[in-house]
Structures are given as structure tokens and as C-alpha cells.
Design a protein around this motif. Structure first.
Motif, PDB file in Angstrom:
ATOM      1  N   HIS A  20       0.830  -1.210   0.000  1.00  0.00           N
ATOM      2  CA  HIS A  20       0.000   0.000   0.000  1.00  0.00           C
ATOM      3  C   HIS A  20       0.866   1.262   0.000  1.00  0.00           C
ATOM      4  O   HIS A  20       0.534   2.250  -0.664  1.00  0.00           O
ATOM      5  N   LEU A  21       1.969   1.215   0.721  1.00  0.00           N
ATOM      6  CA  LEU A  21       2.878   2.358   0.773  1.00  0.00           C
ATOM      7  C   LEU A  21       3.495   2.611  -0.596  1.00  0.00           C
ATOM      8  O   LEU A  21       3.568   3.757  -1.057  1.00  0.00           O
ATOM      9  N   GLU A  22       3.933   1.569  -1.264  1.00  0.00           N
ATOM     10  CA  GLU A  22       4.518   1.715  -2.600  1.00  0.00           C
ATOM     11  C   GLU A  22       3.489   2.285  -3.584  1.00  0.00           C
ATOM     12  O   GLU A  22       3.814   3.149  -4.394  1.00  0.00           O
ATOM     13  N   THR A  23       2.255   1.832  -3.486  1.00  0.00           N
ATOM     14  CA  THR A  23       1.194   2.351  -4.353  1.00  0.00           C
ATOM     15  C   THR A  23       0.952   3.827  -4.079  1.00  0.00           C
ATOM     16  O   THR A  23       0.810   4.631  -5.010  1.00  0.00           O
ATOM     17  N   ALA A  24       0.924   4.200  -2.812  1.00  0.00           N
ATOM     18  CA  ALA A  24       0.723   5.607  -2.450  1.00  0.00           C
ATOM     19  C   ALA A  24       1.883   6.463  -2.956  1.00  0.00           C
ATOM     20  O   ALA A  24       1.668   7.565  -3.464  1.00  0.00           O
ATOM     21  N   LEU A  25       3.099   5.963  -2.843  1.00  0.00           N
ATOM     22  CA  LEU A  25       4.261   6.700  -3.347  1.00  0.00           C
ATOM     23  C   LEU A  25       4.196   6.854  -4.864  1.00  0.00           C
ATOM     24  O   LEU A  25       4.514   7.918  -5.404  1.00  0.00           O
ATOM     25  N   ASP A  26       3.801   5.802  -5.556  1.00  0.00           N
ATOM     26  CA  ASP A  26       3.657   5.876  -7.013  1.00  0.00           C
ATOM     27  C   ASP A  26       2.629   6.935  -7.402  1.00  0.00           C
ATOM     28  O   ASP A  26       2.862   7.737  -8.312  1.00  0.00           O
ATOM     29  N   ASN A  55      12.642   5.140  -9.630  1.00  0.00           N
ATOM     30  CA  ASN A  55      12.550   4.337  -8.406  1.00  0.00           C
ATOM     31  C   ASN A  55      13.970   3.945  -8.025  1.00  0.00           C
ATOM     32  O   ASN A  55      14.469   2.912  -8.447  1.00  0.00           O
ATOM     33  N   GLU A  56      14.605   4.802  -7.254  1.00  0.00           N
ATOM     34  CA  GLU A  56      16.002   4.569  -6.917  1.00  0.00           C
ATOM     35  C   GLU A  56      16.176   3.456  -5.882  1.00  0.00           C
ATOM     36  O   GLU A  56      17.127   2.711  -5.930  1.00  0.00           O
ATOM     37  N   LYS A  57      15.250   3.380  -4.947  1.00  0.00           N
ATOM     38  CA  LYS A  57      15.257   2.298  -3.962  1.00  0.00           C
ATOM     39  C   LYS A  57      13.872   2.213  -3.344  1.00  0.00           C
ATOM     40  O   LYS A  57      13.010   3.047  -3.611  1.00  0.00           O
ATOM     41  N   ALA A  58      13.663   1.203  -2.534  1.00  0.00           N
ATOM     42  CA  ALA A  58      12.347   0.990  -1.925  1.00  0.00           C
ATOM     43  C   ALA A  58      11.922   2.216  -1.136  1.00  0.00           C
ATOM     44  O   ALA A  58      12.740   2.865  -0.481  1.00  0.00           O
ATOM     45  N   ARG A  59      10.648   2.549  -1.249  1.00  0.00           N
ATOM     46  CA  ARG A  59      10.037   3.665  -0.535  1.00  0.00           C
ATOM     47  C   ARG A  59      10.671   5.013  -0.866  1.00  0.00           C
ATOM     48  O   ARG A  59      10.724   5.905  -0.040  1.00  0.00           O
ATOM     49  N   ARG A  61      10.928   7.801  -4.384  1.00  0.00           N
ATOM     50  CA  ARG A  61      10.700   8.160  -5.779  1.00  0.00           C
ATOM     51  C   ARG A  61      11.396   9.495  -6.022  1.00  0.00           C
ATOM     52  O   ARG A  61      11.374  10.376  -5.176  1.00  0.00           O
ATOM     53  N   VAL A  62      12.015   9.623  -7.184  1.00  0.00           N
ATOM     54  CA  VAL A  62      12.708  10.853  -7.551  1.00  0.00           C
ATOM     55  C   VAL A  62      12.107  11.350  -8.858  1.00  0.00           C
ATOM     56  O   VAL A  62      12.028  10.603  -9.832  1.00  0.00           O
ATOM     57  N   ILE A  63      11.674  12.604  -8.868  1.00  0.00           N
ATOM     58  CA  ILE A  63      11.158  13.230 -10.067  1.00  0.00           C
ATOM     59  C   ILE A  63      12.308  14.052 -10.633  1.00  0.00           C
ATOM     60  O   ILE A  63      12.825  14.943  -9.949  1.00  0.00           O
ATOM     61  N   SER A  64      12.729  13.758 -11.866  1.00  0.00           N
ATOM     62  CA  SER A  64      13.905  14.444 -12.390  1.00  0.00           C
ATOM     63  C   SER A  64      13.881  14.524 -13.910  1.00  0.00           C
ATOM     64  O   SER A  64      13.060  13.892 -14.567  1.00  0.00           O
ATOM     65  N   SER A  65      14.823  15.298 -14.409  1.00  0.00           N
ATOM     66  CA  SER A  65      15.054  15.429 -15.840  1.00  0.00           C
ATOM     67  C   SER A  65      16.548  15.274 -16.074  1.00  0.00           C
ATOM     68  O   SER A  65      17.362  15.735 -15.267  1.00  0.00           O
ATOM     69  N   ASP A  66      16.916  14.661 -17.170  1.00  0.00           N
ATOM     70  CA  ASP A  66      18.335  14.490 -17.473  1.00  0.00           C
ATOM     71  C   ASP A  66      18.867  15.598 -18.380  1.00  0.00           C
ATOM     72  O   ASP A  66      20.029  15.578 -18.767  1.00  0.00           O
ATOM     73  N   LEU A  67      18.045  16.584 -18.695  1.00  0.00           N
ATOM     74  CA  LEU A  67      18.512  17.695 -19.523  1.00  0.00           C
ATOM     75  C   LEU A  67      19.443  18.593 -18.707  1.00  0.00           C
ATOM     76  O   LEU A  67      19.167  18.894 -17.549  1.00  0.00           O
TER      77      LEU A  67
END
Length: 82
Positions: A20-26, A55-59, A61-67
Motif C-alpha cells: 500500500h505504501l509503494e502504491t501511495a508513493l507511485d 525508483n532509486e530504492k524501496a520507498r 521516488r525521484v522526479i527528475s530530468s536528465d537535460l
């Protein structure tokens, strides 16, 4: 003094908690990604399209751009505020 604690259902809850935690994070990451894409300049759409969820590791999430210029757009520069 006597204390009775009913833990019925707790095992089931704990087993499902991580899922449930992973779903909430997603879901939260998708919402953050959408907001970042909305705020991105629309001239070419490259920055908007480059914003990804990692998804760098459990629990986590990183929002990023490679530009290379994405940080300057998000944070601003001495010559151009964010």
C-alpha cells in the motif's frame, strides 16, 4: 492492573502495508510529475517530456530530468529567476 490488547488483523495489515505504501508513493510521484510537466516551458516541449519518475530504492521516488538546463529552469540563475 491488567491490559488486554487485541491484535486481530494486525498481521494482515503489516503484510499489506509495504504494498500500500509503494502504491501511495507511485500515486504521489505521478501527481508531482504531472505538476512539474505543467510548469515546464512549452516552447519545444523537450523539458516537459524529459521529466521522469525514478525508483532509486524501496520507498523512494525521484522526479527528475536528465537535460543539462533543467536545474536552471527549476531553480533559476543569477540572470534569470525561476
Amino acid at each position: 492492573m491488567q491490559l488486554n490488547l487485541n491484535t486481530r488483523g494486525l498481521d494482515s495489515l503489516l503484510k499489506n502495508l509495504d504494498s500500500h505504501l509503494e502504491t501511495a508513493l507511485d500515486n504521489a510521484a505521478k501527481a508531482a510529475q504531472e505538476k512539474a510537466r505543467e510548469k515546464a516551458p512549452k516552447k519545444s516541449g523537450k523539458l516537459r517530456d524529459s521529466i521522469q519518475i525514478k525508483n532509486e530504492k524501496a520507498r523512494q521516488r525521484v522526479i527528475s530530468s536528465d537535460l543539462p538546463y533543467s536545474a536552471a529552469i527549476e531553480l533559476g540563475t543569477t540572470e534569470r529567476p525561476a
